[in-house]
Every structure is written in C-alpha cells, then in structure tokens.
Motif scaffolding. Structure first.
Motif, short mmCIF file in Angstrom:
data_model
loop_
_atom_site.label_atom_id
_atom_site.label_comp_id
_atom_site.label_asym_id
_atom_site.label_seq_id
_atom_site.Cartn_x
_atom_site.Cartn_y
_atom_site.Cartn_z
N PHE A 119 0.83 -1.21 0.00
CA PHE A 119 0.00 0.00 0.00
C PHE A 119 0.86 1.26 0.00
CE2 PHE A 119 -1.62 3.43 2.70
CZ PHE A 119 -2.71 3.83 1.94
N LEU A 120 1.93 1.27 0.80
CA LEU A 120 2.79 2.44 0.88
C LEU A 120 3.46 2.74 -0.46
CD1 LEU A 120 4.53 2.05 4.37
CD2 LEU A 120 2.88 3.80 3.68
N VAL A 121 3.84 1.67 -1.17
CA VAL A 121 4.46 1.86 -2.48
C VAL A 121 3.49 2.59 -3.41
CG1 VAL A 121 5.32 0.70 -4.56
CG2 VAL A 121 6.01 -0.11 -2.28
N PHE A 122 2.23 2.13 -3.47
CA PHE A 122 1.21 2.78 -4.30
C PHE A 122 0.93 4.20 -3.80
CE2 PHE A 122 0.34 -1.52 -5.74
CZ PHE A 122 -0.04 -1.32 -7.05
N HIS A 123 0.85 4.35 -2.48
CA HIS A 123 0.50 5.63 -1.88
C HIS A 123 1.57 6.68 -2.18
CE1 HIS A 123 -2.06 7.92 0.78
NE2 HIS A 123 -1.02 8.31 1.49
N GLN A 130 4.03 12.22 -7.16
CA GLN A 130 3.36 13.15 -8.06
C GLN A 130 3.53 14.60 -7.57
OE1 GLN A 130 1.88 12.76 -11.01
NE2 GLN A 130 2.42 10.58 -11.00
N TYR A 131 3.44 14.79 -6.25
CA TYR A 131 3.56 16.14 -5.71
C TYR A 131 4.99 16.66 -5.85
CZ TYR A 131 2.76 20.12 -2.66
OH TYR A 131 2.63 21.41 -2.18
N TYR A 141 -4.41 29.95 -5.92
CA TYR A 141 -3.43 30.62 -5.07
C TYR A 141 -1.99 30.30 -5.49
CZ TYR A 141 -7.56 31.16 -2.15
OH TYR A 141 -8.82 31.47 -1.70
N GLY A 142 -1.84 29.55 -6.57
CA GLY A 142 -0.51 29.21 -7.06
C GLY A 142 0.11 27.99 -6.41
N HIS A 143 -0.66 27.29 -5.60
CA HIS A 143 -0.16 26.08 -4.95
C HIS A 143 -0.42 24.86 -5.83
CE1 HIS A 143 -0.97 28.27 -0.88
NE2 HIS A 143 0.17 28.65 -1.43
N LYS A 144 0.42 23.86 -5.73
CA LYS A 144 0.19 22.62 -6.44
C LYS A 144 -1.15 22.02 -5.99
CE LYS A 144 4.98 21.30 -7.34
NZ LYS A 144 6.02 20.25 -7.17
N ASP A 145 -1.97 21.63 -6.95
CA ASP A 145 -3.33 21.20 -6.65
C ASP A 145 -3.38 19.70 -6.35
OD1 ASP A 145 -6.01 21.09 -6.29
OD2 ASP A 145 -6.56 21.57 -8.36
N LEU A 146 -2.84 19.31 -5.19
CA LEU A 146 -2.85 17.91 -4.78
C LEU A 146 -4.28 17.44 -4.49
CD1 LEU A 146 -1.15 15.40 -4.12
CD2 LEU A 146 -1.00 16.24 -1.75
N TYR A 147 -5.12 18.36 -4.05
CA TYR A 147 -6.52 18.02 -3.74
C TYR A 147 -7.20 17.35 -4.93
CZ TYR A 147 -11.49 18.67 -2.81
OH TYR A 147 -12.84 18.45 -2.66
N THR A 148 -7.05 17.92 -6.11
CA THR A 148 -7.68 17.37 -7.31
C THR A 148 -7.15 15.96 -7.62
OG1 THR A 148 -8.03 19.58 -8.23
CG2 THR A 148 -8.09 17.73 -9.76
N ILE A 149 -5.86 15.74 -7.40
CA ILE A 149 -5.25 14.43 -7.64
C ILE A 149 -5.83 13.40 -6.69
CG2 ILE A 149 -3.09 13.13 -7.65
CD1 ILE A 149 -3.36 15.18 -9.90
N VAL A 150 -5.97 13.78 -5.42
CA VAL A 150 -6.52 12.86 -4.41
C VAL A 150 -7.97 12.51 -4.73
CG1 VAL A 150 -7.14 12.63 -1.98
CG2 VAL A 150 -4.95 13.65 -2.60
N ILE A 151 -8.75 13.51 -5.04
CA ILE A 151 -10.17 13.29 -5.35
C ILE A 151 -10.31 12.36 -6.56
CG2 ILE A 151 -12.33 14.36 -6.08
CD1 ILE A 151 -11.59 14.86 -3.16
#
Length: 224
Positions: A119-123, A130-131, A141-151
C-alpha cells in the motif's frame, strides 16, 4: 555467542519499537491533515492544498520527513530480520504453545506488514511522487493542486477498496505493535496494563476508521 545474539535481538526489537512509536505519532498528524478532505469542496481544496504546501516548504517538516522515511525503512528491515530469526528458532521449542493462544493477527504480522508495505508503495507513487516530481496543475493561489489528484484517485472503487483493506491491516498491525512496543520498552507494567490496553485499542480504532472513512466518503459523495 548466544548472549551476544540475545542482546542483538533485543536491540533490534527496541529499535523497531521506537521507530514504530514515531510512525504512530506521524499517523495522528497525517490523519488530522487528511480529515480536511471531509470539508465542503471549496473549503477542502483551499485548506488541503495549503496544508500540502506547508509540509513541502517548511525546513522543520523536511527534517521530520527524512526521519519518517528512515523510520519506515528501519522498521521494515528490523521486522524482516526478527521474523526470519523467529522462524529459525521456532523448531527448537517443540512444546511452546504460545502461538495457539495468541491472536490471529499476532501470528500473521508478516502478511499484514507486507500488505501495508505494498500500500505504501502505491501511496507514495500516486501522491508523494506526483507532488514532488509530477507536473501538477496549480490552484487559484498558485499552490500545487494535490486536492484534485486525491479526489480523482478515489473515484475508482477498486482503489477505495484497496485503501480500506490496507487501513484494516494497519489497524491490526497497530493493535499488536503497540502492545509489543510497550513490552519491549518495559512500560507494560501490571499497574498500568489496563490503561495501556485501552489506549492502544482506542488509538488503533481511531486511526483505522479515521483513514478508512475518507476515501469512502469521497467516493460516495462524488458519485451521488
């Protein structure tokens, strides 16, 4: 030689206990950060991306992250060495019946640990890598949009199922590991045993349910 071997085993168990307890502390912080995903969408996006930016840009957090990576590696390697050592000595004690009275998850820590490692390898690949190295879109706000990737990751039912099963494996791993660490470090005293057991069980349940509910919630709300 046997005394030296016993001392070496004790040192490995102590190191695994300490690294495990550090990981337990990290899980609390990580869960608190991930619970922001349960907020309303716009608020969750801003809050979670700010949280991700804080973790990646703070020098203190970077130092802690290196300690975290080291703890994971040390914990896994110590677990492997101790498991192999236990298997070698298992045949020497034909009348040892402790395994028959132990919990099933205590007898299968290797399997549970392997599932968690997979699981950790995939996570790490899907989120951390990716981040750090991927070409993520930016939010307003110019921040990397990790939220969209998670969703997006939690749109697939198989990924959600894999995540939830891994969290239950983690929960059983914590149940056994917390008590083992307490014994190894000498704090599993009869005077405090009931408190330690209650805290250990409560901690394991909160971590398991807390992490498991996040992808389930996202999957269900995104498909309504």
């Amino acid at each position: 030689m046997e005394k030296k071997s016993s001392w070496s085993t004790l040192m490995r168990k102590t190191l695994m206990a300490l690294s495990g307890l550090f990981l337990c502390f990290f899980l609390v912080i990580h869960l608190l950060g991930n619970l922001q995903l349960l907020m309303p969408e716009e608020q969750a996006k801003e809050s979670f991306n700010n949280y991700s930016q804080l973790l990646s840009g703070n020098i203190f957090i970077k130092v802690i992250s290196y300690v975290l990576y080291t703890s994971i590696v040390v914990h896994c390697l110590d677990a492997l060495v101790i498991t192999l050592s236990n298997r070698k000595t298992a045949g020497k004690y034909a009348f040892d019946q402790r395994g028959a009275s132990s919990k099933w998850y205590s007898r299968n820590m290797g399997i549970l640990g392997t599932l968690i490692l997979v699981f950790l390898v995939f996570h790490f690949k899907d989120f951390w890598y990716q981040y750090k190295f991927g070409s993520l879109p930016k939010d307003e706000y110019g921040h990397k949009d990790l939220y969209t990737i998670v969703i997006a990751a939690y749109q697939d039912w198989w990924y959600v199922l894999f995540y939830v099963l891994s969290m239950f494996a983690l929960g059983y791993h914590l149940l056994h590991g917390f008590f083992s660490a307490a014994r190894t470090l000498g704090v599993y005293h009869p005077k405090y045993v009931s408190w330690i057991r209650t805290f250990g069980k409560g901690y394991s349940y909160v971590i398991t349910i807390g992490f498991a509910i996040i992808p389930i919630y996202i999957y269900l709300t995104q498909h309504m």
